[in-house]
Design an enzyme around this catalytic site. Structure first.
Site, mmCIF file in Angstrom:
data_model
loop_
_atom_site.group_PDB
_atom_site.id
_atom_site.type_symbol
_atom_site.label_atom_id
_atom_site.label_comp_id
_atom_site.label_asym_id
_atom_site.label_seq_id
_atom_site.Cartn_x
_atom_site.Cartn_y
_atom_site.Cartn_z
ATOM 1 N N ALA A 21 0.821 -1.217 0.000
ATOM 2 C CA ALA A 21 0.000 0.000 0.000
ATOM 3 C C ALA A 21 0.857 1.269 0.000
ATOM 4 O O ALA A 21 0.531 2.251 -0.680
ATOM 5 C CB ALA A 21 -0.921 -0.010 1.216
ATOM 6 N N VAL A 22 1.976 1.247 0.756
ATOM 7 C CA VAL A 22 2.835 2.445 0.798
ATOM 8 C C VAL A 22 3.426 2.693 -0.585
ATOM 9 O O VAL A 22 3.402 3.820 -1.108
ATOM 10 C CB VAL A 22 3.980 2.267 1.828
ATOM 11 C CG1 VAL A 22 4.933 3.460 1.781
ATOM 12 C CG2 VAL A 22 3.406 2.098 3.226
ATOM 13 N N ASP A 195 -10.023 48.735 -11.951
ATOM 14 C CA ASP A 195 -10.973 49.830 -12.116
ATOM 15 C C ASP A 195 -11.732 49.986 -10.813
ATOM 16 O O ASP A 195 -11.304 49.464 -9.790
ATOM 17 C CB ASP A 195 -11.865 49.637 -13.345
ATOM 18 C CG ASP A 195 -12.350 48.217 -13.469
ATOM 19 O OD1 ASP A 195 -12.720 47.649 -12.422
ATOM 20 O OD2 ASP A 195 -12.340 47.678 -14.588
ATOM 21 N N LYS A 218 -13.133 54.747 -14.411
ATOM 22 C CA LYS A 218 -13.621 56.120 -14.482
ATOM 23 C C LYS A 218 -13.420 56.762 -13.128
ATOM 24 O O LYS A 218 -13.776 56.194 -12.107
ATOM 25 C CB LYS A 218 -15.120 56.091 -14.771
ATOM 26 C CG LYS A 218 -15.473 56.642 -16.124
ATOM 27 C CD LYS A 218 -16.974 56.639 -16.303
ATOM 28 C CE LYS A 218 -17.335 55.721 -17.451
ATOM 29 N NZ LYS A 218 -18.679 55.208 -17.391
ATOM 30 N N GLY A 250 -16.665 41.442 -9.782
ATOM 31 C CA GLY A 250 -17.506 40.306 -10.169
ATOM 32 C C GLY A 250 -16.738 39.268 -10.939
ATOM 33 O O GLY A 250 -15.640 38.875 -10.542
ATOM 34 N N MET A 329 -25.946 47.666 -14.767
ATOM 35 C CA MET A 329 -25.740 48.945 -15.455
ATOM 36 C C MET A 329 -27.075 49.558 -15.867
ATOM 37 O O MET A 329 -27.211 50.112 -16.960
ATOM 38 C CB MET A 329 -24.848 48.736 -16.694
ATOM 39 C CG MET A 329 -23.461 48.249 -16.335
ATOM 40 S SD MET A 329 -22.442 47.856 -17.771
ATOM 41 C CE MET A 329 -22.959 46.186 -18.118
HETATM 42 N N1 SAH Z 1 -18.322 41.756 -14.180
HETATM 43 C C1 SAH Z 1 -19.203 42.330 -13.180
HETATM 44 C C2 SAH Z 1 -20.234 43.240 -13.791
HETATM 45 C C3 SAH Z 1 -19.662 44.455 -14.431
HETATM 46 S S1 SAH Z 1 -20.901 45.527 -15.049
HETATM 47 C C4 SAH Z 1 -19.848 41.211 -12.370
HETATM 48 O O1 SAH Z 1 -19.813 40.033 -12.763
HETATM 49 O O2 SAH Z 1 -20.359 41.523 -11.293
HETATM 50 C C5 SAH Z 1 -21.051 46.678 -13.742
HETATM 51 C C6 SAH Z 1 -22.397 46.551 -13.059
HETATM 52 O O3 SAH Z 1 -22.359 45.524 -12.108
HETATM 53 C C7 SAH Z 1 -22.800 47.756 -12.284
HETATM 54 O O4 SAH Z 1 -23.377 48.756 -13.124
HETATM 55 C C8 SAH Z 1 -23.835 47.184 -11.366
HETATM 56 O O5 SAH Z 1 -25.051 46.957 -12.042
HETATM 57 C C9 SAH Z 1 -23.234 45.829 -11.050
HETATM 58 N N2 SAH Z 1 -22.485 45.818 -9.778
HETATM 59 C C10 SAH Z 1 -21.204 45.440 -9.618
HETATM 60 N N3 SAH Z 1 -20.855 45.474 -8.306
HETATM 61 C C11 SAH Z 1 -21.952 45.878 -7.634
HETATM 62 C C12 SAH Z 1 -22.243 46.087 -6.259
HETATM 63 N N4 SAH Z 1 -21.341 45.876 -5.308
HETATM 64 N N5 SAH Z 1 -23.492 46.490 -5.924
HETATM 65 C C13 SAH Z 1 -24.431 46.677 -6.875
HETATM 66 N N6 SAH Z 1 -24.198 46.482 -8.179
HETATM 67 C C14 SAH Z 1 -22.992 46.081 -8.567
#
Ligand code: SAH
Length: 411
Positions: A21-22, A195, A218, A250, A329
């Site tokens: 086994a080892v 960002d 931005k 996200g 968005m």
């Molecule tokens: N890739 C990201 C989405 C980017 S689009 C993801 O998967 O989450 C950006 C949008 O995500 C924002 O306009 C908003 O609608 C949403 N968003 C991201 N973080 C958020 C947060 N902490 N609270 C509320 N909306 C969020």
């Protein structure tokens, strides 16, 4: 004392004497390292027999002979006979072949370590006084856990030959909602391109001073860096040999333009990979107690960019009472969104929720209905970032215990 050497076993001859086994366990590890393995043993464990049957291992079904050592870089002895193991280990020593002696307490010239691959770093743990494999494993695991906390100094001090780009999902904001892999990649990065969404601010605070941080988001009074320019920046830095992390809020592939960045890297021949993140599409409603699906209420969800066209698929989703529509968005588009839905025949009492700055300490949730959504957005001063949820799951009462109303009316 022990010197730990990083030995590359790829294509090298490893001999296992003994097939229990080892040996079976070690065999997997040696094969995993790419070694060419021979086993000498009268009988072998079922796992070894299976690998022999697949042609992955050569097996001589007999007792050990001195000639077996010829050609071996490394010998592993575990015959079950401590005296025989020791004799073979001594023989290896005379022939200057590295030998691991797995017999109780006894050592050959070489020990196996408890090992972990952390990105392109290998961590190996062993004891210098007497073997204690369980302790070695515990120490190794504790080191691996530091990766999750982002607290190992993994950045290369000597530039690599080739750079690379990792598109990393940072989740909705808190650093403890990032993945372990995201934290490790950030700890390894020479350049971080960020960002304003997600955990960027807190991540940057924890970085070494000499990590280059490029903010392409931005900011007030300044426009976001155009996507072409972001692509150019990540490709150029990686081409110059840097490890680049493009950190996004996200998930990189959910309205994150990760696909375009990936294409830019691929067409420039830059190694690129994606680390998923928890998308706000699911996690932001969740932060307000809104499940995007719920048994008996919502069987599907539709995620849309409110900034773009509200097409037939989104109108159909909003019309269907069993579908949750999740708008990212969407703040600037709320009037158009509500008007389109009402025009399409969605009932005015369809629940709507606004979840602003989900998973942060500025989080605010507003429950309303499609008919009142525009007025309520104006009244509260709905602000980015926000997720707009349309559907029965957006009702404030969804997860609360049913209120006992029998008798209340007659009171
Ligand atoms: N890739 C990201 C989405 C980017 S689009 C993801 O998967 O989450 C950006 C949008 O995500 C924002 O306009 C908003 O609608 C949403 N968003 C991201 N973080 C958020 C947060 N902490 N609270 C509320 N909306 C969020």
């Amino acid at each position: 004392m022990t010197v730990m050497l990083g030995v590359d076993l790829e294509g090298r001859d490893v001999l296992l004497v003994g097939g229990g086994a080892v040996a079976a366990k070690r065999l997997r590890r040696f094969l995993g390292e790419g070694a060419r393995v021979r086993v000498v043993a009268p009988e072998v464990h079922g796992d070894i027999a299976a690998l022999v049957a697949q042609g992955r291992v050569a097996w001589a079904a007999r007792r050990f002979r001195g000639a077996d050592l010829s050609g071996a870089w490394l010998v592993h002895v575990a015959t079950g006979e401590a005296r025989l193991d020791r004799r073979i280990a001594e023989r290896c020593a005379r022939r200057r072949i590295l030998c691991i002696n797995a017999s109780d307490g006894a050592h050959g010239s070489t020990r196996l370590t408890a090992q972990a691959e952390i990105g392109d770093v290998t961590v190996a743990v062993t004891s210098t006084v007497g073997a204690d494999p369980r302790r070695s494993v515990a120490v190794r695991d504790a080191i691996v856990e530091l990766v999750a906390a982002g607290s190992l100094p993994l950045r290369r001090r000597r530039p690599g030959r080739i750079g690379r780009v990792d598109l990393v999902g940072g989740g909705p904001g808190p650093v403890d909602l990032m993945t372990v892999r995201a934290r490790r990649l950030i700890a390894e990065a020479d350049v971080l391109v960020i960002d304003r969404l997600g955990p960027a601010e807190e991540v940057v605070r924890g970085l070494d001073a000499d990590v280059e941080v490029i903010d392409v988001g931005k900011l007030p009074g300044r426009h976001a860096v155009p996507q072409d320019e972001i692509n150019r920046i990540i490709v150029a830095r990686a081409a110059a040999g840097s490890r680049v992390v493009r950190l996004k809020g996200g998930d990189p592939f959910v309205f994150g333009r990760g696909g375009e960045e990936m294409q830019a890297c691929l067409s420039a021949g830059i190694p690129v990979d994606v680390t998923p993140g928890i998308s706000s599409a699911i996690a932001v409603p969740q932060s307000a107690g809104i499940p995007v699906t719920h048994r008996g209420t919502a069987a599907a969800f539709h995620v849309v960019n409110g900034h773009g066209d509200i097409g037939a698929a989104t109108r159909a989703a909003m019309l269907d009472p069993t579908v949750t529509t999740i708008v990212l968005m969407g703040v600037a588009a709320i009037e158009r969104l509500a008007a389109t839905a009402l025009d399409a025949g969605v009932p005015a009492d369809r629940p709507v929720a606004f979840v602003e700055s989900g998973h942060t300490d500025r989080q605010r949730t507003t429950h309303t209905t499609l008919g009142d959504a525009v007025a309520d957005a104006r009244r509260i001063g709905l602000r980015n970032p926000a997720v707009i949820v349309v559907g029965e799951v957006a009702s404030a009462r969804l997860l609360l215990p049913a209120v006992e109303t029998v008798g209340a009316d007659s009171a």
